[in-house]
Design a protein around this motif. Structure first.
Motif, short mmCIF file in Angstrom:
data_model
loop_
_atom_site.label_atom_id
_atom_site.label_comp_id
_atom_site.label_asym_id
_atom_site.label_seq_id
_atom_site.Cartn_x
_atom_site.Cartn_y
_atom_site.Cartn_z
N GLU A 20 -3.13 9.48 -6.83
CA GLU A 20 -2.85 9.51 -8.27
C GLU A 20 -1.87 8.42 -8.68
N ASP A 21 -1.47 7.54 -7.74
CA ASP A 21 -0.62 6.40 -8.08
C ASP A 21 -1.50 5.26 -8.59
N ALA A 22 -0.90 4.36 -9.31
CA ALA A 22 -1.58 3.13 -9.72
C ALA A 22 -0.57 1.99 -9.65
N ALA A 33 2.92 3.25 -11.19
CA ALA A 33 2.85 4.50 -11.95
C ALA A 33 2.43 5.62 -11.01
N ASP A 34 3.06 6.77 -11.14
CA ASP A 34 2.80 7.94 -10.30
C ASP A 34 2.30 9.05 -11.21
N GLY A 35 0.97 9.28 -11.18
CA GLY A 35 0.39 10.24 -12.10
C GLY A 35 0.45 11.66 -11.60
N SER A 189 6.64 4.28 -5.59
CA SER A 189 6.55 5.67 -6.02
C SER A 189 7.38 6.52 -5.05
N ASP A 190 7.60 7.77 -5.42
CA ASP A 190 8.47 8.61 -4.59
C ASP A 190 7.85 8.93 -3.23
N GLY A 191 6.56 8.67 -3.09
CA GLY A 191 5.93 8.86 -1.78
C GLY A 191 6.51 7.92 -0.74
N LEU A 192 7.11 6.81 -1.18
CA LEU A 192 7.80 5.92 -0.24
C LEU A 192 9.28 6.30 -0.12
N ARG A 228 3.49 12.66 2.97
CA ARG A 228 3.19 13.88 2.21
C ARG A 228 2.77 13.63 0.77
N ASP A 229 2.90 12.38 0.35
CA ASP A 229 2.54 12.06 -1.05
C ASP A 229 1.86 10.71 -1.05
N ASN A 230 1.30 10.36 -2.17
CA ASN A 230 0.72 9.02 -2.32
C ASN A 230 1.86 8.00 -2.20
MN MN Z 1 4.50 10.93 -6.18
#
Ligand code: MN
Length: 401
Positions: A20-22, A33-35, A189-192, A228-230
């Protein structure tokens, strides 16, 4: 002239089914962007936002243009969700750096941020976070309610206080970046940022590692830490930088301006005024009604009383009502002494009659009764005509009192 080189990557991670990131990056703009939102809506929100920001910013590569781009992206996400109920509630963070031209023609980097995606600056082996996270926990750190360490494990660290697509009004952070040649910027994004420590970020993202390799290493490390996240990364290196003559650091709300708000405020005010006026009119009406009723009551009856030896007719209540004092209407020609003893006592206590005629007739009756009481039973009585025995107070020069 300010110029940069860049590399970028986005990865679904190891846990999520969809990304869901772009991300988007070119010669003058970098966006992450983190959707969020179910049924692929998060992916739509982040993609719409990134594309809209690029389109609007490239038409006006200034600080104002960058702000307008984020504002337009917010409207677009809202409008799309309104038109597609299955995407109701979708939203997206956005963090972007644009090379903006100021009034002097200087081009320098400007950061805009809504949400908890992050921008870091790397210089001389040190990492500095340029953006504030708009999450409950981080807002509390800024308010002093939590320490940064407490925020890292706080249950509300992922709860966002700002996001595009939530409301027409969104607060956008806008900050000039003071950069120099050789600096790197990391947007992610917060996935990193949730998977890697600041030390790891510096090691993996910093020079001399080439940008493409650094981005690959960052994504691989985040996956290795759990994924755990995009995971989305944009890495920029400045080749040349000039500083703007008019740096900005502000948060701008897309809420309607105070000027636009004045109209409804004024209407509200005037409604209140009308209400007050209406209530006032009712009060005045009630007061006037009260006065009228009291006036009517005060002068609704007549009574007989002695006035210096003569029976007079008064209008009003014997002791007055409020400020309404009884007024003498007529003096009869009957002396007060020409009454039977009981009638004299009654006169002293006032004799109330419902009308002027009734009062006059009763006065005549009392006088006649006195004459009768003094005559023999065989004496012929004469009726004293009422009209002939009275004179109006106002039409005589001998009026008393
Ligand atoms: Mn995220």
């Amino acid at each position: 002239m300010t110029r940069w080189r860049y590399a970028a990557a986005t990865d679904v991670g190891l846990v999520r089914d969809t990304n869901e990131d772009a991300v988007r990056v070119d010669a003058t703009l970098a966006v992450v962007a983190d959707g969020m939102g179910g049924h692929a809506a998060g992916e739509v929100a982040s993609t719409l936002a990134v594309e809209m920001i690029a389109r609007v910013f490239h038409e006006d590569e200034t600080v104002d243009g960058l702000y307008a781009a984020v504002e337009a992206a917010n409207r677009l996400v809202l409008d799309d969700a309104a038109a597609n109920p299955e995407r109701f509630g979708m939203g997206t963070t956005v963090i972007a750096v644009g090379l903006t031209e100021d009034v002097a023609g200087m081009v320098s980097p400007t950061l805009v941020n809504v949400g908890d995606s992050r921008a870091y600056q790397l210089r001389d082996g040190a990492l500095r976070q340029l953006s504030d996270d708009h999450s409950v926990a981080e807002e509390w750190v800024r308010m002093g309610r939590l320490t940064p360490e407490e925020a890292e494990v706080h249950p509300r660290r992922h709860q966002l206080t700002r996001v595009l697509g939530m409301d027409q009004s969104v607060d956008i952070d806008i900050v000039s970046i003071e950069a120099q040649a050789g600096d790197r910027l990391l947007l992610c994004s917060d996935g990193l940022s949730n998977e890697l420590t600041p030390d790891q970020l510096v090691q993996l993202a910093g020079p001399p590692m080439p940008l493409e390799d650094a981005v690959d290493q960052l994504v691989t490390a985040a996956r290795g830490a759990g994924g755990r996240d995009n995971i989305s990364v944009v890495l920029i290196e400045f080749d040349e930088v000039v500083s703007t003559l008019s740096p900005v650091k502000k948060t701008v709300s897309t809420a309607p301006s105070p000027v636009a708000n004045q109209a409804p405020a004024r209407r509200r005010h005037s409604r209140v005024t009308w209400r007050v006026m209406f209530a006032g009119l009712i009060l005045v009406g009630v007061a006037a009604g009260f006065v009228a009723i009291m006036h009517w009551y005060a002068y609704s009856s007549y009574y007989l009383a002695d006035d210096q030896g003569i029976i007079a007719v008064y209008q009003g209540q014997p002791n007055g009502v409020l400020w309404y004092q009884p007024r003498k209407v007529l003096e009869t020609t009957f002396p007060s002494a020409h009454l039977r003893p009981a009638d004299q006592r009654a006169l002293a206590a006032t004799i109330t009659e419902p009308s002027l005629n009734a009062a006059l007739n009763y006065a005549a009756y009392l006088n006649r009764a006195w004459h009768l009481s003094r005559s023999t039973p065989t004496t012929t009585t004469t009726t004293v005509p009422v009209t002939g025995t009275t004179r109006a107070v106002t039409s005589t020069t001998t009026a008393k009192g």
